[in-house]
Scaffold this motif. Structure first.
Motif, PDB file in Angstrom:
ATOM      1  N   LEU A  61      -9.559  13.782  60.922  1.00  0.00           N
ATOM      2  CA  LEU A  61      -9.907  15.340  60.703  1.00  0.00           C
ATOM      3  C   LEU A  61     -10.721  15.540  59.392  1.00  0.00           C
ATOM      4  CD1 LEU A  61      -7.383  17.639  62.314  1.00  0.00           C
ATOM      5  CD2 LEU A  61      -9.819  17.331  62.939  1.00  0.00           C
ATOM      6  N   PHE A  62      -9.721  14.881  58.327  1.00  0.00           N
ATOM      7  CA  PHE A  62     -10.328  15.152  56.737  1.00  0.00           C
ATOM      8  C   PHE A  62     -11.392  14.271  56.751  1.00  0.00           C
ATOM      9  CE2 PHE A  62      -7.091  16.916  53.981  1.00  0.00           C
ATOM     10  CZ  PHE A  62      -6.220  17.619  54.746  1.00  0.00           C
ATOM     11  N   ALA A  63     -11.575  13.412  57.370  1.00  0.00           N
ATOM     12  CA  ALA A  63     -12.982  12.363  57.355  1.00  0.00           C
ATOM     13  C   ALA A  63     -13.965  13.211  57.879  1.00  0.00           C
ATOM     14  CB  ALA A  63     -12.629  10.942  57.808  1.00  0.00           C
ATOM     15  N   LEU A  64     -13.754  13.667  58.979  1.00  0.00           N
ATOM     16  CA  LEU A  64     -14.811  14.419  59.711  1.00  0.00           C
ATOM     17  C   LEU A  64     -15.331  15.756  58.919  1.00  0.00           C
ATOM     18  CD1 LEU A  64     -13.918  14.425  63.463  1.00  0.00           C
ATOM     19  CD2 LEU A  64     -15.675  12.973  62.358  1.00  0.00           C
ATOM     20  N   LEU A  73     -13.438  16.090  53.671  1.00  0.00           N
ATOM     21  CA  LEU A  73     -12.287  16.475  52.674  1.00  0.00           C
ATOM     22  C   LEU A  73     -12.032  15.586  51.636  1.00  0.00           C
ATOM     23  CD1 LEU A  73     -10.394  19.206  55.047  1.00  0.00           C
ATOM     24  CD2 LEU A  73     -12.155  19.791  53.070  1.00  0.00           C
ATOM     25  N   GLU A  74     -11.600  16.029  50.480  1.00  0.00           N
ATOM     26  CA  GLU A  74     -11.110  14.823  49.673  1.00  0.00           C
ATOM     27  C   GLU A  74      -9.779  14.095  50.093  1.00  0.00           C
ATOM     28  OE1 GLU A  74     -10.712  16.441  45.650  1.00  0.00           O
ATOM     29  OE2 GLU A  74     -12.776  17.029  45.710  1.00  0.00           O
ATOM     30  N   SER A  75      -9.783  12.675  49.876  1.00  0.00           N
ATOM     31  CA  SER A  75      -8.721  12.100  50.185  1.00  0.00           C
ATOM     32  C   SER A  75      -7.346  12.650  49.594  1.00  0.00           C
ATOM     33  CB  SER A  75      -8.786  10.660  49.903  1.00  0.00           C
ATOM     34  OG  SER A  75      -9.118  10.322  48.524  1.00  0.00           O
ATOM     35  N   ALA A  76      -7.422  13.128  48.214  1.00  0.00           N
ATOM     36  CA  ALA A  76      -6.650  13.596  47.391  1.00  0.00           C
ATOM     37  C   ALA A  76      -5.863  14.700  48.305  1.00  0.00           C
ATOM     38  CB  ALA A  76      -6.800  14.234  46.160  1.00  0.00           C
ATOM     39  N   VAL A  77      -6.411  15.580  48.990  1.00  0.00           N
ATOM     40  CA  VAL A  77      -5.816  16.702  49.590  1.00  0.00           C
ATOM     41  C   VAL A  77      -5.135  16.014  50.679  1.00  0.00           C
ATOM     42  CG1 VAL A  77      -6.461  18.887  50.848  1.00  0.00           C
ATOM     43  CG2 VAL A  77      -7.836  18.282  48.783  1.00  0.00           C
TER      44      VAL A  77
END
Length: 313
Positions: free
Chosen positions: A281-284, A287-291
């Motif tokens: 979901l973050f990749a799609l 969003l930053e990997s840190a978050v």
């Protein structure tokens, strides 16, 4: 002490997966709900999932294994050398499994018969295995040239739309569930994790059981390394980076107690799927990997607090 039942924790994880699916469907409906993306999520979950099954057994037995990521790297590098590839698919698979079991044997011997604290023994293995993998590969990516291995990662190898790696993960999970819940080995694992001294007095060979647990963890690492080779078509000393943290985290949010004596394969599998879905979901959504890491950390903290709440009378 019962394991394997679909408890409230499992239902909660299923609910979390449902919420994540809903979020994905609302934010990126065409991308997230596509067949290709769902296959990707399951495939990515498969490699770390197999490692998590082995780690779950170790933790339930009262141990810890910080070396699984490095062992996966060493297995992948050793199994993709030019000499090993000359023996084809079985040579690569056999080498990966043997190296994994060998590392597990060393861990088990140091911990069970050393005796050495699991944290220190597996930390030493982490450093040694990662260093040996880098030395063997000279820090370079080793490309797989065996077609029968590469073909397993192609869509043509899918069975009813299910990738072979997902089927391997499913098979390992089912076998793990059966071993933990339906065998003497599983009962002994729970027993020594809950109270090793009482287990010894009851006639259980605690040292041998601990050795077997680390052999099992090494076996899972070897299988996962082969899966990673199929997935990437290569062997690298950087493979398995932070797998130990992801596997332990997945087991914890799945209900496995870090102190040992309780845990389920079902919960660990659900934990892996939750983390993999979050990553997707973050990749799609760019969003930053840190978050993403912050979100994972928050989930782990919440899971531990829930565990403590359950233990509080």
């Amino acid at each position: 002490m019962a394991v394997g039942r679909l408890d409230l924790g499992h239902v909660s994880l299923v609910a979390v997966l449902a919420i994540l699916t809903l979020v994905g469907g609302l934010t990126k409906p065409s991308e997230f709900l596509s067949t290709d993306n769902l296959q990707l999520i399951l495939t990515q979950a498969s490699v770390i999932g197999v490692v998590t099954v082995g780690v779950t057994f170790v933790i339930i037995g009262g141990g810890i294994d910080l070396s699984v990521g490095a062992i996966v790297a060493l297995c992948s590098v050793w199994a993709t050398t030019v000499a090993t590839q000359e023996y084809g698919l079985l040579g690569i698979l056999g080498c990966a499994v043997l190296v994994g079991v060998g590392c597990g044997l060393i861990n088990g011997m140091l911990i069970a018969y050393g005796p050495m604290v699991p944290f220190i023994a597996t930390l030493a293995m982490l450093a040694s295995a990662r260093g040996l993998a880098e030395q063997m590969s000279d820090g370079k990516t080793q490309i797989v040239t065996v077609n029968s291995v590469l073909d397993l990662g192609l869509p043509d190898a899918y069975v009813l739309g299910v990738p072979p790696l997902v089927m391997i993960f499913a098979a390992v999970s089912i076998i793990g569930w059966l071993v933990l819940n339906r065998t003497t080995f599983g009962r002994r694992t729970v027993a020594i994790g809950g109270n090793p001294e009482a287990s010894r007095l009851a006639g259980i060979a605690v040292k041998r059981q601990r050795l077997m647990l680390y052999l099992l963890s090494g076996l899972c690492c070897g299988i996962a390394a082969f899966m990673l080779i199929v997935l990437t078509g290569s062997g690298q000393n950087s493979n398995g980076n932070l797998y130990e943290l992801d596997a332990i985290a997945a087991a914890i949010i799945g209900g496995t107690l870090l102190s040992g004596g309780r845990g389920t394969i079902t919960g660990s599998v659900l934990g892996v799927l939750v983390f993999t879905t979050i990553t997707n979901l973050f990749a799609l959504n760019n969003l930053e990997s840190a978050v993403q890491q912050i979100a994972k950390g928050a989930i782990i903290v919440a899971a531990v607090l829930i565990q403590k709440g359950r233990k509080t009378p």
